[in-house]
Structure formats: C-alpha cells, structure tokens
Design a protein around this motif. Structure first.
Motif, PDB file in Angstrom:
ATOM      1  N   UNK A   1       0.852  -1.171   0.000  1.00  0.00           N
ATOM      2  CA  UNK A   1       0.000   0.000   0.000  1.00  0.00           C
ATOM      3  C   UNK A   1       0.899   1.235   0.000  1.00  0.00           C
ATOM      4  N   UNK A   2       0.620   2.216  -0.860  1.00  0.00           N
ATOM      5  CA  UNK A   2       1.415   3.440  -0.847  1.00  0.00           C
ATOM      6  C   UNK A   2       1.081   4.237   0.403  1.00  0.00           C
ATOM      7  N   UNK A   3       2.118   4.649   1.064  1.00  0.00           N
ATOM      8  CA  UNK A   3       1.905   5.426   2.275  1.00  0.00           C
ATOM      9  C   UNK A   3       1.900   6.903   1.930  1.00  0.00           C
ATOM     10  N   UNK A   4       1.067   7.649   2.596  1.00  0.00           N
ATOM     11  CA  UNK A   4       1.013   9.091   2.374  1.00  0.00           C
ATOM     12  C   UNK A   4       2.271   9.766   2.917  1.00  0.00           C
ATOM     13  N   UNK A   5       2.861   9.202   3.919  1.00  0.00           N
ATOM     14  CA  UNK A   5       4.071   9.760   4.517  1.00  0.00           C
ATOM     15  C   UNK A   5       5.246   9.684   3.548  1.00  0.00           C
TER      16      UNK A   5
END
Length: 105
Positions: A7-11
């Motif tokens: 999952x791509x992290x927003x951080x």
C-alpha cells in the motif's frame, strides 16, 4: 508465484519535499545571517568605509609631517620654520609679537 502488494503510504510522498524544504531553509538562513551573509557583508562595508575615512586623515597628517621634515632637513633648512617650531615648543615669544597657536601634531 507469490506477490506482495504494498500500500502506498502518504508519509512516503512527503519525505523528499520535507528534506528539500529543510535544505532550502538552512541555506537561506545562512545566506542572510551567516558569516558571509548579507548582514555581515553590510557590516563589513560600513567598517571599510569608516577605515577609508580614517586612512585619509592619517595620510593627510603624514603628508603634513613629511612637509615639516622637508623644511627642517639639512639641505633646505628654513630658519623661519625652525624659529616657529622652537617658539611653539618652548612657549617663548617677545612682548611686541602676537602669538597664534596652530597645532602641528
């Protein structure tokens, strides 16, 4: 075949801009407030101008002293100049003279 989906992290998207902002902030601050920054350059320029004025005064004083030395040298001894300096140094004058004090030093 096994695959993992991450999952791509927003951080993760904010790391590179945050590092960039930190570097730009650091260099911006030091370009203004650092040892070679804008404020230090202005202070250096003010000091340079003050010292240039002081140098001009010292050069004028040195030239005046050199002129006096030339007048008192052996080759062209000016008796008036010698008499004037001797009277000034010894604080001597005649009764019929008017004394005007001019500082040489």
């Amino acid at each position: 075949m096994w695959t993992k989906h991450h999952k791509e992290r927003k951080l993760g998207r904010l790391v590179l801009p945050a590092i960039t902002i930190a570097f730009v902030s650091y260099f911006s601050y030091h370009s203004i407030h650092g040892d070679l920054g804008l404020i230090a350059t202005e202070k250096f320029e003010r000091t340079r101008v003050e010292r240039a004025v002081a140098l001009e005064k010292l050069v004028a004083k040195r030239e005046a002293l050199e002129r006096q030395v030339r007048l008192l040298s052996d080759g062209s001894l000016e008796k008036d100049m010698l008499d004037e300096i001797a009277r000034y140094q010894l604080n001597v004058s005649r009764k019929d003279e008017i004394t005007v004090f001019r500082s040489y030093f």
